[in-house]
Design a protein around this motif. Structure first.
Motif, PDB file in Angstrom:
ATOM      1  N   GLN A  14      65.745  67.298  21.906  1.00  0.00           N
ATOM      2  CA  GLN A  14      66.599  67.327  23.071  1.00  0.00           C
ATOM      3  C   GLN A  14      67.900  68.045  23.183  1.00  0.00           C
ATOM      4  O   GLN A  14      68.192  68.472  24.225  1.00  0.00           O
ATOM      5  N   GLU A  15      68.375  68.210  21.885  1.00  0.00           N
ATOM      6  CA  GLU A  15      69.546  69.044  22.037  1.00  0.00           C
ATOM      7  C   GLU A  15      69.308  70.545  22.195  1.00  0.00           C
ATOM      8  O   GLU A  15      69.857  71.151  22.751  1.00  0.00           O
ATOM      9  N   GLY A  16      68.172  71.005  21.641  1.00  0.00           N
ATOM     10  CA  GLY A  16      67.582  72.397  21.933  1.00  0.00           C
ATOM     11  C   GLY A  16      67.312  72.338  23.511  1.00  0.00           C
ATOM     12  O   GLY A  16      67.693  73.334  24.326  1.00  0.00           O
ATOM     13  N   ARG A  17      66.769  71.402  24.084  1.00  0.00           N
ATOM     14  CA  ARG A  17      66.243  71.492  25.704  1.00  0.00           C
ATOM     15  C   ARG A  17      67.728  71.312  26.439  1.00  0.00           C
ATOM     16  O   ARG A  17      67.959  72.223  27.409  1.00  0.00           O
ATOM     17  N   GLU A  18      68.831  70.536  25.765  1.00  0.00           N
ATOM     18  CA  GLU A  18      70.074  70.567  26.614  1.00  0.00           C
ATOM     19  C   GLU A  18      70.808  71.965  26.798  1.00  0.00           C
ATOM     20  O   GLU A  18      70.966  72.379  27.622  1.00  0.00           O
ATOM     21  N   ARG A  75      77.231  69.247  30.787  1.00  0.00           N
ATOM     22  CA  ARG A  75      76.220  69.439  29.662  1.00  0.00           C
ATOM     23  C   ARG A  75      74.903  69.794  30.272  1.00  0.00           C
ATOM     24  O   ARG A  75      74.603  69.239  31.803  1.00  0.00           O
ATOM     25  N   GLY A  76      73.760  70.262  29.712  1.00  0.00           N
ATOM     26  CA  GLY A  76      72.608  70.541  30.209  1.00  0.00           C
ATOM     27  C   GLY A  76      71.735  69.519  30.377  1.00  0.00           C
ATOM     28  O   GLY A  76      71.835  68.427  29.689  1.00  0.00           O
ATOM     29  N   GLU A  77      71.151  69.219  31.491  1.00  0.00           N
ATOM     30  CA  GLU A  77      70.818  67.855  31.766  1.00  0.00           C
ATOM     31  C   GLU A  77      69.350  67.548  30.652  1.00  0.00           C
ATOM     32  O   GLU A  77      68.643  68.703  30.356  1.00  0.00           O
ATOM     33  N   ILE A  78      69.099  66.450  30.595  1.00  0.00           N
ATOM     34  CA  ILE A  78      67.823  65.924  29.752  1.00  0.00           C
ATOM     35  C   ILE A  78      67.009  65.244  30.433  1.00  0.00           C
ATOM     36  O   ILE A  78      67.508  64.175  31.226  1.00  0.00           O
ATOM     37  N   TRP A  79      65.692  65.865  30.501  1.00  0.00           N
ATOM     38  CA  TRP A  79      64.680  65.075  31.423  1.00  0.00           C
ATOM     39  C   TRP A  79      63.315  65.177  30.640  1.00  0.00           C
ATOM     40  O   TRP A  79      63.133  65.911  30.004  1.00  0.00           O
TER      41      TRP A  79
END
Length: 152
Positions: free
Chosen positions: A23-27, A41-45
């Motif tokens: 998830q940190e990578g996706r963020e 922050r980048g969204e997490i979905w």
């Protein structure tokens, strides 16, 4: 209205730490693409095929409970449910998640496809930050093993 939760298999992750790293990578990717939350922050979905029909109940404080290695181990608060169309034109659902991963008392689960509703009274209790039933800290490796066995 009582919150209704979702439960889903976390395919490809062997631990809560694996899920956090992914998830940190996706963020980071989402932040760089301009898909950010109110804090920048980048969204997490997580994208899923089926859209929950009981949307209002889920958004009234529901969480997504992740099953890792056949044990419910962690949850994330659901912030939004968004309809999106895939590249193939098929309608899907983005389950927008809070960044915090909250460890929960281990609860064994058999494999299933997609997601399922999880009533509040059936949801496992939060463990807190590395806490045992006595409130004392458990070493992370031991906590993972105990959780996989469904003992915490």
């Amino acid at each position: 209205m009582m919150a209704l939760h979702l439960i889903k298999l976390c395919v490809g992750a062997d631990s809560i730490e694996d899920l956090a790293v992914w998830q940190e990578g996706r963020e980071k990717v989402h932040r760089e693409a301009g898909r950010v939350d109110a804090q920048g922050r980048g969204e997490i979905w997580h994208t899923t095929r089926m859209f929950p029909r009981r949307r209002e109940e889920v958004l009234a404080g529901g969480s997504l409970y992740w099953v890792i290695k056949r044990v419910v181990q962690v949850r994330q608060r659901i912030l939004d449910l968004r309809p999106v169309a895939g590249d193939d034109g098929i309608e899907r659902c983005e389950i927008v998640l809070d960044h915090a991963l909250v460890p929960v008392r281990g609860q064994p689960r058999r494999p299933f496809q997609g997601w399922r509703y999880l009533k509040g009274e059936d949801a496992p209790a939060d463990l807190g930050a590395g806490a045992s039933r006595s409130g004392k800290a458990i070493p992370p490796a031991m906590a993972r093993e105990l959780s996989e066995l469904g003992l915490i």
